[in-house]
Design a protein around this motif. Structure first.
Motif, mmCIF file in Angstrom:
data_model
loop_
_atom_site.group_PDB
_atom_site.id
_atom_site.type_symbol
_atom_site.label_atom_id
_atom_site.label_comp_id
_atom_site.label_asym_id
_atom_site.label_seq_id
_atom_site.Cartn_x
_atom_site.Cartn_y
_atom_site.Cartn_z
ATOM 1 N N CYS A 17 42.576 34.613 31.103
ATOM 2 C CA CYS A 17 43.598 35.599 31.485
ATOM 3 C C CYS A 17 43.324 36.962 30.857
ATOM 4 O O CYS A 17 43.060 37.060 29.664
ATOM 5 C CB CYS A 17 44.980 35.109 31.080
ATOM 6 S SG CYS A 17 46.293 36.252 31.530
ATOM 7 N N ILE A 18 43.374 38.018 31.663
ATOM 8 C CA ILE A 18 43.100 39.350 31.125
ATOM 9 C C ILE A 18 44.371 40.083 30.679
ATOM 10 O O ILE A 18 44.304 41.137 30.092
ATOM 11 C CB ILE A 18 42.315 40.234 32.131
ATOM 12 C CG1 ILE A 18 43.113 40.434 33.419
ATOM 13 C CG2 ILE A 18 40.948 39.624 32.441
ATOM 14 C CD1 ILE A 18 42.517 41.503 34.314
ATOM 15 N N GLN A 19 45.528 39.535 30.963
ATOM 16 C CA GLN A 19 46.775 40.178 30.537
ATOM 17 C C GLN A 19 47.764 39.117 30.047
ATOM 18 O O GLN A 19 48.866 39.007 30.561
ATOM 19 C CB GLN A 19 47.375 40.991 31.691
ATOM 20 C CG GLN A 19 47.483 40.184 32.986
ATOM 21 C CD GLN A 19 48.391 40.805 34.020
ATOM 22 O OE1 GLN A 19 48.692 41.987 33.990
ATOM 23 N NE2 GLN A 19 48.849 39.977 34.952
ATOM 24 N N CYS A 55 49.054 34.573 32.071
ATOM 25 C CA CYS A 55 50.116 35.246 32.833
ATOM 26 C C CYS A 55 50.468 34.511 34.115
ATOM 27 O O CYS A 55 51.543 34.680 34.657
ATOM 28 C CB CYS A 55 49.715 36.689 33.152
ATOM 29 S SG CYS A 55 48.456 36.838 34.450
ATOM 30 N N LYS A 56 49.542 33.698 34.622
ATOM 31 C CA LYS A 56 49.753 32.855 35.805
ATOM 32 C C LYS A 56 50.068 33.635 37.069
ATOM 33 O O LYS A 56 50.736 33.137 37.959
ATOM 34 C CB LYS A 56 50.870 31.834 35.569
ATOM 35 C CG LYS A 56 50.590 30.836 34.467
ATOM 36 C CD LYS A 56 51.532 29.635 34.590
ATOM 37 C CE LYS A 56 51.270 28.593 33.543
ATOM 38 N NZ LYS A 56 52.063 28.769 32.345
ATOM 39 N N CYS A 63 45.126 39.984 37.800
ATOM 40 C CA CYS A 63 44.396 39.119 36.872
ATOM 41 C C CYS A 63 43.557 38.122 37.671
ATOM 42 O O CYS A 63 44.055 37.067 38.074
ATOM 43 C CB CYS A 63 45.383 38.394 35.946
ATOM 44 S SG CYS A 63 44.573 37.321 34.750
ATOM 45 N N CYS A 66 43.541 34.214 36.548
ATOM 46 C CA CYS A 66 44.780 33.473 36.825
ATOM 47 C C CYS A 66 44.979 33.298 38.328
ATOM 48 O O CYS A 66 45.430 32.245 38.787
ATOM 49 C CB CYS A 66 45.991 34.167 36.212
ATOM 50 S SG CYS A 66 46.073 33.944 34.429
HETATM 51 ZN ZN LIG Z 1 46.356 36.154 33.775
#
Ligand SMILES: [Zn+2]
Ligand SMILES: [Zn+2]
Ligand SMILES: [Zn+2]
Length: 443
Positions: A17-19, A55-56, A63, A66
């Motif tokens: 996940c990037i965020q 963050c899904k 993202c 995700c």
């Molecule tokens: Zn994410």
């Protein structure tokens, strides 16, 4: 103290996940009989004092890692409803099932990319083209490639029905709801029975995904399946055939409509599906297979309206429409939302809040309760799999027995990657104790 519901044991990594969502807090395991604290997990020992959780999001623009997980779950969920698995019996593959596309009507001619036998065709060649009231020729002889920026833009923006387009997006979920009701009634009428008698023999299950066309209007791709009365586990009656379903879909899509309220300066609009709807059977072999349909839906589910050149965030009061980094066509669609969104009669459509989505505020993928499994079940299965295969990677032990109480206290501590902190060894050498997790509200 905010208590966020989390699965019993999130894994330490937030995937790629990037965020990630950053959580601060602790989880206590307490003996239900004695009140003794058996185990405590606290984010205080995590880097930066926070636990990153994926963050899904489903949106690839926000993202990608995700969105990939979401897309994979969608694939599993869709495929289970077509060929079984994930708790759905394999016999579901024998039920009549189709893939249908319900489009939006025309709001004015737009530039198109057309291909025939691998060759690009002219956009809209008209030898005796009409000249519109704004002096524009309603014809285009160009061959637009698939990445041409003009695709989906109107031949005359001043003639284009921007109001109709955003009203359609805003009402599309309700139009879909009415379609599903009308479809059941149409099936009953064609089978020569009452609606109640139909329900006792047949259940209509569906899964659908919304897709934006380049012109900025949504259309729906849907899987529609006929089951017996209890869902995928029961066989539909013999009279419920693919042909009956296909004919009923066409009839229901043609007949369903919705009237928007009129307001000063805005006459009522009657909204309908576009005349072109395409319904094809899904089979285990052949052109449209379960895997192909599942891959198709999984691909669309990670996209929002970005292909039409709009924003990936809400428009706020401080935004100036002229300064937004969007295409001219998207700007006019957003302007239409902001303009008619002020009319009290259209309050319920919440067009101002959803202007960045060009009026659409529905869910991108929906399914009926009995279609197949759920996202929640797929996530729980994955989390359990990760716990089973990486016991050291889990944050706390599985409770020994069912008298152990698990109390979780979580607070939102931001989004992004946790700040880099000195290694714990450095902290000890400097004599500074690790920070205590703050209690109560944010400092
Ligand atoms: Zn994410
Ligand atoms: Zn063109
Ligand atoms: Zn015009």
């Amino acid at each position: 103290m905010t208590v966020l519901p989390l699965p019993a044991g999130p894994v330490r990594q937030a995937g790629g996940c990037i965020q990630p969502v950053l959580l601060r807090g602790r989880v206590d395991h307490i003996d239900g009989a004695t009140g003794e604290l058996l185990h405590r997990y606290s984010t205080v020992h995590e880097p930066g004092g926070v636990l990153p959780v994926a963050c899904k999001t489903r949106r690839a623009s926000r993202c990608p890692p995700c969105a990939e997980v979401y897309s994979a779950d969608t694939y599993q969920l869709i495929r289970a409803g077509l060929s079984g698995g994930k708790g759905v019996p394999d016999s579901v593959a024998t039920h009549p099932c189709v893939f249908t596309t319900l489009t939006a009507p025309s709001f004015g001619p737009v530039h198109l990319s057309r291909e025939k036998d691998g060759h690009l065709q002219r956009c809209r060649p008209r030898r005796r083209a009409q000249i519109c009231p704004h002096g524009r020729r309603m014809s285009c002889g160009e061959r637009h490639a698939r990445d041409d920026d003009r695709l989906g833009e109107p031949l005359c923006p001043d003639c284009y029905d921007y109001t109709g387009s955003v009203l359609f997006n805003a009402c599309a979920p309700e139009l879909w709801r009415r379609f599903t009701i009308t479809l059941r009634r149409t099936l009953a009428r064609r089978a020569g029975m009452t609606n109640k008698a139909l329900t006792a023999q047949l259940r209509v299950s569906f899964a659908k995904v919304a897709e934006y066309q380049r012109r900025g209007v949504v259309h729906f791709h849907a899987i529609i399946r006929l089951d017996g009365p209890t869902g995928p586990g029961s066989a539909p009656p013999a009279w419920a055939t693919i042909d009956l379903l296909t004919a009923a879909i066409a009839q229901a899509a043609d007949s369903v409509h919705l009237d928007t309220p009129s307001a000063p300066g805005l006459p009522a609009h009657t909204l309908r599906w576009g005349r072109e709807h395409d319904t094809r059977p899904i089979t285990t072999t052949g052109e449209l297979t379960d895997t192909r349909v599942a891959a198709y839906v999984a691909k669309y589910v990670t996209k929002a309206a970005e292909c039409t050149g709009t924003l990936d965030r809400r428009i706020t009061a401080t935004d100036r429409l002229d300064d937004l980094p969007v295409s001219e066509h998207a700007r006019r669609l957003i302007a239409a939302c902001l303009h008619i969104g002020k009319l009290p009669a259209l309050d319920g459509l919440r067009l101002i809040a959803w202007a960045h989505m060009l009026g659409f505020r529905g869910h991108f993928s929906t399914k009926s309760r009995h279609y197949s499994t759920t996202f929640g079940a797929l996530r729980a299965e994955r989390a359990q799999h990760q716990r089973d295969h990486a016991p050291t990677g889990s944050l706390w032990p599985e409770p020994e027995d069912d008298t152990t109480l698990v109390l979780a206290h979580w607070r939102f501590a931001g989004q992004g990657h946790p700040p880099i902190t000195p290694l714990s060894g450095d902290v000890i050498r400097s004599g500074a104790p690790p920070p205590e997790p703050p209690e109560g509200g944010q400092p």
